[in-house]
Design a protein around this motif. Structure first.
Motif, mmCIF file in Angstrom:
data_model
loop_
_atom_site.group_PDB
_atom_site.id
_atom_site.type_symbol
_atom_site.label_atom_id
_atom_site.label_comp_id
_atom_site.label_asym_id
_atom_site.label_seq_id
_atom_site.Cartn_x
_atom_site.Cartn_y
_atom_site.Cartn_z
ATOM 1 N N ALA A 148 -12.058 10.055 -39.558
ATOM 2 C CA ALA A 148 -11.785 10.368 -38.151
ATOM 3 C C ALA A 148 -11.187 9.161 -37.439
ATOM 4 O O ALA A 148 -10.232 9.291 -36.654
ATOM 5 C CB ALA A 148 -13.076 10.807 -37.460
ATOM 6 N N ALA A 149 -11.741 7.969 -37.716
ATOM 7 C CA ALA A 149 -11.216 6.750 -37.095
ATOM 8 C C ALA A 149 -9.792 6.479 -37.557
ATOM 9 O O ALA A 149 -8.916 6.119 -36.759
ATOM 10 C CB ALA A 149 -12.118 5.569 -37.425
ATOM 11 N N ALA A 150 -9.543 6.654 -38.856
ATOM 12 C CA ALA A 150 -8.201 6.394 -39.394
ATOM 13 C C ALA A 150 -7.170 7.341 -38.787
ATOM 14 O O ALA A 150 -6.072 6.926 -38.402
ATOM 15 C CB ALA A 150 -8.230 6.525 -40.913
ATOM 16 N N VAL A 151 -7.528 8.618 -38.669
ATOM 17 C CA VAL A 151 -6.606 9.597 -38.085
ATOM 18 C C VAL A 151 -6.352 9.276 -36.617
ATOM 19 O O VAL A 151 -5.213 9.359 -36.124
ATOM 20 C CB VAL A 151 -7.171 11.027 -38.244
ATOM 21 N N LEU A 152 -7.395 8.893 -35.906
ATOM 22 C CA LEU A 152 -7.244 8.584 -34.476
ATOM 23 C C LEU A 152 -6.361 7.349 -34.263
ATOM 24 O O LEU A 152 -5.492 7.337 -33.379
ATOM 25 C CB LEU A 152 -8.620 8.373 -33.850
ATOM 26 N N ALA A 153 -6.580 6.317 -35.077
ATOM 27 C CA ALA A 153 -5.763 5.103 -34.957
ATOM 28 C C ALA A 153 -4.304 5.399 -35.291
ATOM 29 O O ALA A 153 -3.385 4.960 -34.574
ATOM 30 C CB ALA A 153 -6.303 4.016 -35.877
ATOM 31 N N PHE A 154 -4.089 6.161 -36.364
ATOM 32 C CA PHE A 154 -2.717 6.503 -36.757
ATOM 33 C C PHE A 154 -2.056 7.388 -35.697
ATOM 34 O O PHE A 154 -0.883 7.205 -35.355
ATOM 35 C CB PHE A 154 -2.735 7.226 -38.104
ATOM 36 N N GLY A 155 -2.819 8.338 -35.155
ATOM 37 C CA GLY A 155 -2.270 9.201 -34.117
ATOM 38 C C GLY A 155 -1.899 8.421 -32.869
ATOM 39 O O GLY A 155 -0.864 8.686 -32.229
ATOM 40 N N THR A 156 -2.740 7.450 -32.498
ATOM 41 C CA THR A 156 -2.430 6.599 -31.343
ATOM 42 C C THR A 156 -1.153 5.823 -31.572
ATOM 43 O O THR A 156 -0.296 5.712 -30.679
ATOM 44 C CB THR A 156 -3.598 5.632 -31.079
ATOM 45 N N LEU A 157 -1.015 5.286 -32.785
ATOM 46 C CA LEU A 157 0.181 4.504 -33.114
ATOM 47 C C LEU A 157 1.435 5.382 -33.072
ATOM 48 O O LEU A 157 2.472 4.971 -32.524
ATOM 49 C CB LEU A 157 0.000 3.883 -34.502
ATOM 50 N N VAL A 158 1.338 6.586 -33.615
ATOM 51 C CA VAL A 158 2.485 7.508 -33.598
ATOM 52 C C VAL A 158 2.858 7.868 -32.164
ATOM 53 O O VAL A 158 4.043 7.901 -31.792
ATOM 54 C CB VAL A 158 2.165 8.775 -34.406
ATOM 55 N N LEU A 159 1.857 8.128 -31.321
ATOM 56 C CA LEU A 159 2.126 8.461 -29.923
ATOM 57 C C LEU A 159 2.799 7.298 -29.203
ATOM 58 O O LEU A 159 3.733 7.489 -28.409
ATOM 59 C CB LEU A 159 0.814 8.842 -29.220
ATOM 60 N N LEU A 160 2.350 6.077 -29.466
ATOM 61 C CA LEU A 160 2.968 4.904 -28.847
ATOM 62 C C LEU A 160 4.427 4.754 -29.262
ATOM 63 O O LEU A 160 5.297 4.465 -28.428
ATOM 64 C CB LEU A 160 2.182 3.646 -29.232
ATOM 65 N N VAL A 161 4.689 4.957 -30.537
ATOM 66 C CA VAL A 161 6.069 4.854 -31.027
ATOM 67 C C VAL A 161 6.939 5.926 -30.380
ATOM 68 O O VAL A 161 8.074 5.659 -29.949
ATOM 69 C CB VAL A 161 6.110 4.976 -32.563
ATOM 70 N N ALA A 162 6.414 7.147 -30.279
ATOM 71 C CA ALA A 162 7.184 8.243 -29.684
ATOM 72 C C ALA A 162 7.464 7.986 -28.208
ATOM 73 O O ALA A 162 8.592 8.199 -27.724
ATOM 74 C CB ALA A 162 6.422 9.556 -29.865
ATOM 75 N N LEU A 163 6.457 7.528 -27.482
ATOM 76 C CA LEU A 163 6.655 7.241 -26.062
ATOM 77 C C LEU A 163 7.644 6.101 -25.865
ATOM 78 O O LEU A 163 8.467 6.127 -24.942
ATOM 79 C CB LEU A 163 5.316 6.893 -25.407
ATOM 80 N N ARG A 164 7.545 5.108 -26.726
ATOM 81 C CA ARG A 164 8.466 3.972 -26.617
ATOM 82 C C ARG A 164 9.904 4.422 -26.843
ATOM 83 O O ARG A 164 10.828 3.894 -26.207
ATOM 84 C CB ARG A 164 8.064 2.908 -27.634
ATOM 85 N N ARG A 165 10.103 5.385 -27.730
ATOM 86 C CA ARG A 165 11.458 5.819 -28.050
ATOM 87 C C ARG A 165 12.003 6.833 -27.054
ATOM 88 O O ARG A 165 13.155 6.727 -26.615
ATOM 89 C CB ARG A 165 11.482 6.412 -29.462
ATOM 90 N N TYR A 166 11.175 7.809 -26.682
ATOM 91 C CA TYR A 166 11.676 8.924 -25.883
ATOM 92 C C TYR A 166 11.343 8.800 -24.389
ATOM 93 O O TYR A 166 12.038 9.384 -23.559
ATOM 94 C CB TYR A 166 11.127 10.242 -26.420
ATOM 95 N N ARG A 167 10.284 8.081 -24.051
ATOM 96 C CA ARG A 167 9.918 7.896 -22.652
ATOM 97 C C ARG A 167 9.572 6.428 -22.404
ATOM 98 O O ARG A 167 8.429 6.084 -22.108
ATOM 99 C CB ARG A 167 8.727 8.788 -22.285
ATOM 100 N N PRO A 168 10.563 5.533 -22.510
ATOM 101 C CA PRO A 168 10.274 4.105 -22.421
ATOM 102 C C PRO A 168 9.743 3.654 -21.064
ATOM 103 O O PRO A 168 9.116 2.591 -20.971
ATOM 104 C CB PRO A 168 11.638 3.453 -22.722
#
Length: 553
Positions: free
Chosen positions: A168-188
């Motif tokens: 659960a922790a690994a999925v949450l950390a990875f999901g947070t990282l993916v969301l950050l990358v997506a926001l940085r790219r599409y909604r900077p």
């Protein structure tokens, strides 16, 4: 004073408040995450952002600087707390504050521009690797009671505990990282850190994922600022922490001034480097006394402040007050923040610090620069930042001296050119040049700064030319000399006197002439002469050479 002199209106206040709120939204989760990664409580990160952030903006030398905890301090703080406890960190930060104030008063702020880029990039990339390494435990939810500070021991512990991974922790950390990358790219322009942390907190609350939160590990965030206190210490602890204090002061000075330079480039302004150092010293001292962490100017938050429309230091002060309002009014909300999400946030910070493009660029630089870069990087990761910076700067200094010694020319110069005349023509044939010199006269010319790395060449000159009657050393192209060069010239003077050689220094510039005078090297009218230009030196040489012949007649 600047605001009063230049004027400050309602429109300025509106822009500054909006910028301060924007930066506070970015700094709020980041301050807690940086404190957790440093081995401290999230409350100490918020305290640092409030106290140090307010003072850095109010007193600093940059109009739009934002101060607070930064990722560069993480390995330093972690090691200090691990070895000396939190009182040790407070003492080291207090000493660092004093060092910064002294540096500012002594006007040493301009020296930062001489920091070699391979050293800066090397320790920055090394810190990024250290941050990445420190977040593996929370990102994977590993059941580890205490992490060692050593890089290799830490990875050994990770491999030993791979069986305790919390999916659960690994999925949450990875999901947070993916969301950050997506926001940085599409909604900077969106506050990605805050959105990611809030989203992760909502997911944990809604699903009941079994992961650590701020409340479960740290007991929550206090709703008031701590009372100032003085740490317990003795002289032995002061001596032990002095290298760490210098490291904190170095990082605070370098990062804050680099941040101020970035802000100048974005706003067209000009910061006061020495005033910035004094402000950093005061801010770090105040932060330490109220239980905060070391602080400095934060490049990303400062850039965010500028992009949000900040016009004056009021924006930075407002950012600190907005964070204070959160602590006083809404701190319990932070209790639900999951630590794997904070780990994902810091993994993004580590990637942003890695400077991969700059490293690729520097790896195409000359070999010496690559050695400095890789050495600083390796020592930062495997040992500590203090040693890395010391060795990196020393290596860079030796590299510079070696390169400068290659630039300085000490060569036979038999030409009769007057260096004061730009229209003078160089004779083309060496035989013609030699024919213009009286018998028994030798001429050498030095081109470039005469310093200790090349001073030993002077000792070899007379061995090459034997014992002429007159030796002219042309120094017009020497802009400066140091004490080692003066010692080498003293040896040359003594040898000339011992062998009966008349020594003539031609075309001394003001700095070399003044240094020689202050160190007791003055013309004596017999064996040592100072003349203004080469024609005068040549005339003197002819007179000396012809004198014995005239006496014989």
């Amino acid at each position: 004073m600047t605001l009063l002199r230049q004027g400050y209106g309602p429109d300025d206040l509106r822009h500054d408040l909006l910028a301060g709120l924007t930066v506070a939204i970015v700094a709020l989760p980041l301050s807690m995450a940086l404190a957790i990664a440093s081995g401290a409580s999230p409350a100490s990160g918020l305290t640092t952002a409030i106290v140090a952030g307010l003072l850095i903006s109010a007193l600093g030398g940059s109009r739009v600087q934002i101060g607070g905890p930064t990722a560069a301090f993480i390995p330093v703080i972690f090691n200090i707390i691990d070895q000396h406890g939190y009182d040790g960190l407070v003492l080291a930060t207090l000493m660092a504050g004093a060092i910064l104030i002294v540096a500012g008063v002594m006007r040493l702020g301009t020296l930062v521009k001489y920091m070699p880029q391979p050293v800066i990039t090397g320790f920055t990339a090394g810190i990024a690797v250290s941050i990445f390494t420190s977040q593996i435990k929370d990102a994977l939810g590993l059941d580890i009671e205490r992490l060692p500070a050593d890089f290799f021991e830490r990875w050994q512990v990770y491999f030993q505990h791979l069986g305790s991974i919390n999916p659960a922790a690994a999925v949450l950390a990875f999901g947070t990282l993916v969301l950050l990358v997506a926001l940085r790219r599409y909604r900077p322009r969106w506050p990605a850190f805050l959105i990611a942390v809030v989203a992760a907190s909502v997911v944990v609350l809604a699903s009941g994922l079994p992961v650590d939160t701020i409340a479960s590990r740290f007991g929550g965030i206090p709703t008031e600022l701590p009372v100032p206190h003085w740490p317990q210490f003795d002289l032995a602890m002061v001596r032990a922490l002095l290298p760490s204090a210098f490291t904190i002061a170095f990082l605070a000075g370098v990062e804050s001034l680099l941040s101020a330079v970035v802000a100048d480039g974005m706003t067209g302004g000009r910061h006061r480097s020495n005033g910035e150092l004094v402000a950093q010293g005061i801010a770090n001292t105040a932060s330490a006394l109220v239980g905060g962490l070391p602080a400095t100017g934060a490049i990303v938050r400062t850039a965010t402040n500028v992009r949000a429309g900040a016009r004056t230091p009021v924006a930075g002060v407002a950012h600190a007050l907005f964070i204070l309002a959160f602590v006083l009014l809404a701190a319990p909300l932070a209790d639900y923040v999951p630590l794997p999400a904070m780990a994902g946030l810091l993994l993004m910070v580590a990637w942003n610090m890695s400077e991969t493009e700059r490293i690729r660029q520097l790896m195409r630089a000359p070999v010496g620069d690559r050695v400095v870069l890789l050495t600083t990087f390796a020592l930062t990761v495997m040992f500590d930042l203090t040693l890395a910076v010391e060795v990196g700067v020393v290596l860079a200094a030796f590299l510079f001296m070696h390169r400068m010694s290659d630039v300085v020319a000490l060569e036979s110069d038999v030409g009769l050119i007057d260096e004061d005349r730009e229209d003078a023509e160089e004779p083309t044939a060496e035989s013609d040049q030699r024919a213009g010199l009286p018998d028994g006269v030798e001429v050498y010319r030095v081109s470039g700064p005469l310093f200790f790395a090349v001073a030993n060449r002077i000792d070899d000159v007379l061995r090459a030319i034997g014992t002429p009657r007159v030796f002219i050393l042309r120094l017009r192209r020497v802009p400066l000399i140091d004490a080692s060069a003066v010692t080498a010239l003293e040896n040359l003077i003594e040898r000339c006197r011992r062998d009966g050689i008349c020594l003539v220094f031609s075309g001394l510039q003001p700095q070399p002439r003044d240094v020689l005078r202050r160190m007791g090297i003055v013309p004596d009218g017999a064996d040592l002469h100072f003349v203004d230009d080469f024609p005068a030196a040549l005339a003197l040489a002819r007179k000396v050479v012809e004198a014995p012949a005239a006496a014989a007649r």
